[in-house]
Scaffold this active site. Structure first.
Site, PDB file in Angstrom:
ATOM      1  N   HIS A 117       0.873  -1.175   0.000  1.00 31.66           N
ATOM      2  CA  HIS A 117       0.000   0.000   0.000  1.00 31.66           C
ATOM      3  C   HIS A 117       0.911   1.227   0.000  1.00 31.66           C
ATOM      4  O   HIS A 117       2.154   1.096  -0.007  1.00 31.66           O
ATOM      5  CB  HIS A 117      -0.964  -0.018   1.197  1.00 31.66           C
ATOM      6  CG  HIS A 117      -0.279  -0.227   2.511  1.00 31.66           C
ATOM      7  ND1 HIS A 117       0.602   0.690   3.057  1.00 31.66           N
ATOM      8  CD2 HIS A 117      -0.311  -1.262   3.391  1.00 31.66           C
ATOM      9  CE1 HIS A 117       1.053   0.246   4.206  1.00 31.66           C
ATOM     10  NE2 HIS A 117       0.532  -0.961   4.438  1.00 31.66           N
ATOM     11  N   HIS A 125       4.072   1.297   2.234  1.00 29.24           N
ATOM     12  CA  HIS A 125       5.256   0.605   1.706  1.00 29.24           C
ATOM     13  C   HIS A 125       5.900   1.426   0.588  1.00 29.24           C
ATOM     14  O   HIS A 125       7.123   1.522   0.489  1.00 29.24           O
ATOM     15  CB  HIS A 125       4.864  -0.751   1.106  1.00 29.24           C
ATOM     16  CG  HIS A 125       4.260  -1.709   2.078  1.00 29.24           C
ATOM     17  ND1 HIS A 125       2.935  -2.094   2.032  1.00 29.24           N
ATOM     18  CD2 HIS A 125       4.806  -2.377   3.130  1.00 29.24           C
ATOM     19  CE1 HIS A 125       2.690  -2.963   2.997  1.00 29.24           C
ATOM     20  NE2 HIS A 125       3.798  -3.151   3.679  1.00 29.24           N
ATOM     21  N   GLY A 172       8.691   2.083   8.898  1.00 33.17           N
ATOM     22  CA  GLY A 172       7.630   3.052   9.130  1.00 33.17           C
ATOM     23  C   GLY A 172       7.393   3.311  10.619  1.00 33.17           C
ATOM     24  O   GLY A 172       7.498   2.399  11.448  1.00 33.17           O
ATOM     25  N   GLU A 173       7.061   4.551  10.937  1.00 30.54           N
ATOM     26  CA  GLU A 173       6.678   4.887  12.320  1.00 30.54           C
ATOM     27  C   GLU A 173       5.350   4.244  12.694  1.00 30.54           C
ATOM     28  O   GLU A 173       4.969   4.215  13.852  1.00 30.54           O
ATOM     29  CB  GLU A 173       6.575   6.410  12.473  1.00 30.54           C
ATOM     30  CG  GLU A 173       7.917   7.088  12.504  1.00 30.54           C
ATOM     31  CD  GLU A 173       7.821   8.576  12.760  1.00 30.54           C
ATOM     32  OE1 GLU A 173       6.694   9.116  12.797  1.00 30.54           O
ATOM     33  OE2 GLU A 173       8.877   9.219  12.903  1.00 30.54           O
ATOM     34  N   VAL A 231       1.718   6.894   6.850  1.00 27.21           N
ATOM     35  CA  VAL A 231       0.831   7.285   5.755  1.00 27.21           C
ATOM     36  C   VAL A 231      -0.596   6.879   6.140  1.00 27.21           C
ATOM     37  O   VAL A 231      -0.831   5.739   6.562  1.00 27.21           O
ATOM     38  CB  VAL A 231       1.245   6.601   4.431  1.00 27.21           C
ATOM     39  CG1 VAL A 231       0.305   7.004   3.309  1.00 27.21           C
ATOM     40  CG2 VAL A 231       2.684   6.953   4.081  1.00 27.21           C
ATOM     41  N   SER A 263      -2.634  -0.117   6.397  1.00 27.15           N
ATOM     42  CA  SER A 263      -2.092  -1.375   6.884  1.00 27.15           C
ATOM     43  C   SER A 263      -2.624  -2.493   5.997  1.00 27.15           C
ATOM     44  O   SER A 263      -3.783  -2.445   5.569  1.00 27.15           O
ATOM     45  CB  SER A 263      -2.551  -1.615   8.328  1.00 27.15           C
ATOM     46  OG  SER A 263      -2.339  -2.969   8.686  1.00 27.15           O
ATOM     47  N   ARG A 274      -3.438  -5.238   6.976  1.00 24.25           N
ATOM     48  CA  ARG A 274      -4.497  -5.900   7.742  1.00 24.25           C
ATOM     49  C   ARG A 274      -5.830  -5.150   7.697  1.00 24.25           C
ATOM     50  O   ARG A 274      -6.848  -5.692   8.141  1.00 24.25           O
ATOM     51  CB  ARG A 274      -4.055  -6.118   9.190  1.00 24.25           C
ATOM     52  CG  ARG A 274      -3.005  -7.206   9.327  1.00 24.25           C
ATOM     53  CD  ARG A 274      -2.715  -7.533  10.790  1.00 24.25           C
ATOM     54  NE  ARG A 274      -1.937  -8.741  10.949  1.00 24.25           N
ATOM     55  CZ  ARG A 274      -0.635  -8.777  11.254  1.00 24.25           C
ATOM     56  NH1 ARG A 274       0.047  -7.663  11.401  1.00 24.25           N
ATOM     57  NH2 ARG A 274      -0.024  -9.943  11.396  1.00 24.25           N
TER      58      ARG A 274
HETATM   59  P1  AMP Z   1       4.736  -4.662   6.809  1.00 30.54           P
HETATM   60  O1  AMP Z   1       4.685  -5.181   5.409  1.00 30.54           O
HETATM   61  O2  AMP Z   1       3.383  -4.392   7.392  1.00 30.54           O
HETATM   62  O3  AMP Z   1       5.629  -5.480   7.707  1.00 30.54           O
HETATM   63  O4  AMP Z   1       5.410  -3.229   6.721  1.00 30.54           O
HETATM   64  C1  AMP Z   1       6.647  -3.037   6.094  1.00 30.54           C
HETATM   65  C2  AMP Z   1       7.174  -1.676   6.454  1.00 30.54           C
HETATM   66  O5  AMP Z   1       6.233  -0.689   6.043  1.00 30.54           O
HETATM   67  C3  AMP Z   1       7.354  -1.492   7.967  1.00 30.54           C
HETATM   68  O6  AMP Z   1       8.543  -0.762   8.219  1.00 30.54           O
HETATM   69  C4  AMP Z   1       6.132  -0.712   8.354  1.00 30.54           C
HETATM   70  O7  AMP Z   1       6.312   0.089   9.514  1.00 30.54           O
HETATM   71  C5  AMP Z   1       5.939   0.155   7.129  1.00 30.54           C
HETATM   72  N1  AMP Z   1       4.546   0.618   7.067  1.00 30.54           N
HETATM   73  C6  AMP Z   1       3.429  -0.130   7.149  1.00 30.54           C
HETATM   74  N2  AMP Z   1       2.324   0.644   7.112  1.00 30.54           N
HETATM   75  C7  AMP Z   1       2.770   1.923   7.022  1.00 30.54           C
HETATM   76  C8  AMP Z   1       2.127   3.199   6.968  1.00 30.54           C
HETATM   77  N3  AMP Z   1       0.799   3.330   7.002  1.00 30.54           N
HETATM   78  N4  AMP Z   1       2.897   4.307   6.894  1.00 30.54           N
HETATM   79  C9  AMP Z   1       4.259   4.199   6.876  1.00 30.54           C
HETATM   80  N5  AMP Z   1       4.921   3.029   6.926  1.00 30.54           N
HETATM   81  C10 AMP Z   1       4.196   1.905   6.998  1.00 30.54           C
END
Ligand code: AMP
Length: 290
Positions: free
Chosen positions: A34, A37, A147-148, A176, A185, A187
């Site tokens: 999304h 990422h 990401g934060e 974001v 997310s 999820r």
């Molecule tokens: P994930 O695939 O959910 O493990 O996320 C991969 C990376 O993307 C991680 O560093 C997350 O913190 C970051 N991330 C996920 N959602 C967001 C968001 N809404 N805004 C910024 N970074 C994100």
């Protein structure tokens, strides 16, 4: 764009780039891309010569009964988006190639893993820290973006990289959000229409906490009660996991918002467990104190 599945092929490619003096970036992900990422990838694209993205639904960070098998996946779409965003290598290893059957080496940062999400997910951060270490060793990037949105994870990874002296700069990127405030997310795909309609209240509750502090309130018990009743009223389908006000670096819970603080929340909403957080900076100056 090259798609690599063998960890040692990633290691070889990354080494080749490093040895030619190229600056490299890595974005670790679990896929189902999304805009969150994609902003991490765009940052890497702008700030390095070569961009690597890993897409791996890491089994060791899922506990029993969690959503490892149902985690949303869309390999074709992810591949197309990675291409569009200028990714040089998309790394999509199998579970078996990342973990030998007798894998038994773990990376832990206990003080940062114990609270917040660590309470309901006791082995989550050990899985995250271990897989991120493996990815950083394979890719040895100059920078890696996180990401934060996953604030506890970002804090823990920064500490781990410092403690282990890994030669990568960890870059934290802002959350974001959808136009209505809901943090993006993978999820969120679990939410029904009714749940999705309530979900933005999660962020609005955090913003309300920030507003209480801006209005002069410093007592965290009072602010917490305010946000809890906000959720009870505006997010009745949600079941609060935690709502904590913590020191932004040590993640130790705070009792007064006298200095910078991070408010973090986790809430179950139907099949999804949503997390969010917000930085709170109390205005400085005597007149704003209470
Ligand atoms: P994930 O695939 O959910 O493990 O996320 C991969 C990376 O993307 C991680 O560093 C997350 O913190 C970051 N991330 C996920 N959602 C967001 C968001 N809404 N805004 C910024 N970074 C994100």
């Amino acid at each position: 764009m090259e798609i690599l599945t063998n960890p040692y092929d990633l290691q070889a490619r990354a080494k080749e780039w490093r040895c030619s003096g190229l600056r490299t970036a890595l974005v670790p992900t679990m896929g189902y891309f999304h805009e969150g990422h994609l902003t991490l990838m765009d940052h890497g694209r702008k700030n390095a010569d070569r961009l690597m993205v890993s897409l791996f639904v890491n089994p060791t960070q899922f506990g029993p009964g969690e959503d490892l098998d149902t985690y949303p996946r869309n390999a074709e779409r992810d591949e197309a988006l990675a291409r569009e965003h200028g990714v040089d290598v998309l790394f999509t290893p199998t579970r078996d190639s990342m973990y030998a059957p007798d894998h038994d080496t773990w990376v832990e940062v206990p003080s940062l893993a114990a609270g917040l999400c660590g309470v309901s997910r006791p082995t989550f951060f050990r899985g995250v820290a271990t897989v991120v270490t493996k990815l950083l060793i394979l890719a040895m990037p100059d920078i890696a973006m996180f990401g934060e949105k996953d604030y506890q994870q970002l804090t823990l990874i920064k500490r781990m990289v410092r403690d282990l002296m890994l030669p990568t700069e960890i870059v934290g990127m802002p959350i974001v959000r959808e136009a209505d405030g809901l943090a993006l997310s993978s999820r969120n795909a679990y939410l029904t229409e009714t749940e999705r309609a309530q979900a933005p209240q999660l962020y609005k509750g955090l913003a309300a906490a920030r507003d209480r502090v801006a209005a002069g309130e410093r007592d965290i018990t009072v602010i917490r009660q305010y946000v809890e009743s906000y959720y009870a009223k505006n997010l009745p389908l949600g079941e609060l996991d935690y709502l904590e006000f913590v020191d932004p670096e040590s993640l130790v819970p705070m009792t007064r918002a006298d200095g910078p603080c991070r408010v973090a929340v986790a809430l179950r909403l139907g099949k999804a467990r949503l997390i969010d957080n917000l930085r709170i900076d109390p205005p400085s100056g005597r007149e704003s104190e209470k």
